[in-house]
Design a protein around this motif. Structure first.
Motif, short mmCIF file in Angstrom:
data_model
loop_
_atom_site.label_atom_id
_atom_site.label_comp_id
_atom_site.label_asym_id
_atom_site.label_seq_id
_atom_site.Cartn_x
_atom_site.Cartn_y
_atom_site.Cartn_z
N PHE A 219 -14.53 -36.81 -19.51
CA PHE A 219 -14.81 -38.36 -18.95
C PHE A 219 -15.26 -39.34 -20.01
N ARG A 220 -14.56 -40.35 -20.07
CA ARG A 220 -14.85 -41.34 -20.77
C ARG A 220 -15.56 -42.62 -20.28
N TYR A 221 -15.01 -43.02 -19.15
CA TYR A 221 -15.83 -44.04 -18.48
C TYR A 221 -15.73 -43.66 -16.80
N GLU A 222 -16.73 -44.15 -16.39
CA GLU A 222 -16.99 -43.83 -14.90
C GLU A 222 -17.28 -44.86 -13.97
N PRO A 223 -16.40 -45.98 -13.67
CA PRO A 223 -16.86 -47.24 -13.15
C PRO A 223 -16.94 -46.54 -11.44
N GLN A 224 -17.54 -47.56 -10.74
CA GLN A 224 -17.62 -47.32 -9.29
C GLN A 224 -16.39 -47.38 -8.47
N LEU A 225 -15.67 -48.49 -8.94
CA LEU A 225 -14.78 -48.79 -7.89
C LEU A 225 -13.04 -48.37 -8.48
N GLN A 226 -12.40 -47.91 -7.51
CA GLN A 226 -11.07 -47.43 -7.71
C GLN A 226 -10.20 -48.39 -8.30
N HIS A 227 -10.36 -49.74 -8.13
CA HIS A 227 -9.42 -50.79 -8.74
C HIS A 227 -9.88 -50.97 -10.13
N THR A 228 -10.98 -50.68 -10.54
CA THR A 228 -11.36 -50.89 -12.03
C THR A 228 -10.90 -49.55 -12.80
N ILE A 229 -10.81 -48.57 -12.14
CA ILE A 229 -10.05 -47.26 -12.67
C ILE A 229 -8.82 -47.77 -13.18
N VAL A 230 -8.00 -48.23 -12.14
CA VAL A 230 -6.61 -48.75 -12.47
C VAL A 230 -6.35 -49.60 -13.58
N ARG A 231 -7.63 -50.70 -13.50
CA ARG A 231 -7.62 -51.59 -14.61
C ARG A 231 -7.73 -51.14 -15.90
N LEU A 232 -8.60 -50.17 -16.01
CA LEU A 232 -9.11 -49.52 -17.14
C LEU A 232 -7.73 -48.63 -17.85
#
Length: 305
Positions: A219-232
């Motif tokens: 795991f590299r990044y662990e954002p809270q929001l699913q939309h943020t995951i999509v953008r990353l």
């Protein structure tokens, strides 16, 4: 003074005759006349001028008539609203939901609810799965759409859909051309996923997917929001494992791909068992009667460019 005296006065003002007004209210004239006299005495003003042949309103009476009609109308509205709220026809419903449910589930359910109960105000609160249970038990929410988790005696659940995990990769990624993915295809990939503190059920599904294959995920990044995951992912910072319902929306530079033996995620409507809000019952009926193929039955193979 009470609403009955106002009704007596309105009847008199509309008929301008004590006998006819009393008859309208199924009373005899003497007690009716006493009620009007008592009203004038309590107000300290003369509302009607009486003669042997005529009854006319004074200026104070004209004003009191207008105000009495308004007060009685508001009173009738209050009675009607109380009955409608008790019947679940009017009031307020506070509905929480996970972000990914906003793509398809929430709009469909809220649309059906608005048609069925147009006079109920639906307050929508988008929050994380970890917060939903606390908000339900704390009385901040009447109901919520979330992942099915451990049984909780103070909450009851109604199945909504069965979702599943899918992979999202940047366009041009080596896996973007594959129809399906197995765990070993992701062994060297840097993953982006929500942390367990935010979405424990989702994170358990991801961890279990790799654990069955004997792989330790990176795991590299662990954002809270699913939309943020999509953008990353779109920014080429890694690949993501997300609920398939997230992939219902086309996103530039992101390609969804199906996972072989993808873990399933049961989505439920969760409601406190001790809730006394009658607006919840029609929501439960809508969810129970809702007909939709499970998300796991819809393959995710098309490119989103």
């Amino acid at each position: 003074m009470d609403s009955r005296q106002m009704r007596y006065f309105v009847a008199l003002a509309e008929t301008l005759h004590f006998g006819r007004a009393a008859a309208r209210l199924h009373m005899t004239q003497p007690p009716f006349s006493r009620q009007i006299a008592n009203l004038e005495r309590e107000l300290g003003v003369q509302l009607v001028e009486r003669s042997s042949r005529h009854v006319t309103l004074t200026q104070a009476g004209e004003r009191f008539l207008a105000d009495s009609r308004a007060v009685l109308a508001r009173f009738e509205d209050a009675c009607r609203d109380a009955r409608l709220v008790a019947e679940g026809q009017k009031g307020e419903l506070r509905l929480g939901f996970m972000m990914h449910a906003a793509h398809r589930i929430v709009p469909q359910i809220v649309s059906s609810y608005a048609r069925l109960r147009p006079e109920i105000r639906v307050v929508l609160l988008e929050t994380t799965p970890a917060e939903i249970e606390h908000r339900l038990l704390g009385g901040e929410l009447d109901a919520a759409i979330t992942f099915a988790g451990r049984p909780f005696p103070r909450l009851r659940t109604v199945p909504v859909i069965t979702d599943h995990l899918c992979l999202i990769v940047p366009s041009g990624h080596p896996l973007a051309g594959r129809d399906s993915i197995v765990p070993h295809d992701l062994e060297t990939e840097e993953l982006i996923a929500a942390p367990a503190t935010v979405a424990p059920i989702l994170r358990e599904a991801i961890a279990g997917y790799f654990e069955k294959a004997g792989i330790v995920p990176r795991f590299r990044y662990e954002p809270q929001l699913q939309h943020t995951i999509v953008r990353l992912v779109a920014a080429r910072l890694g690949v993501g494992l997300v609920p398939a319902s997230i992939c219902d929306e086309a996103v530039v530079d992101v390609v969804p791909r199906a996972l072989v033996a993808a873990p399933t995620l049961k989505v439920v409507l969760s409601v406190p068992v001790d809730s006394d809000n009658p607006a919840i019952a029609p929501l439960i009926d809508i969810v129970r009667d809702r007909k939709e193929p499970a998300a796991a039955e819809r393959p995710v193979t098309r490119s989103r460019r």
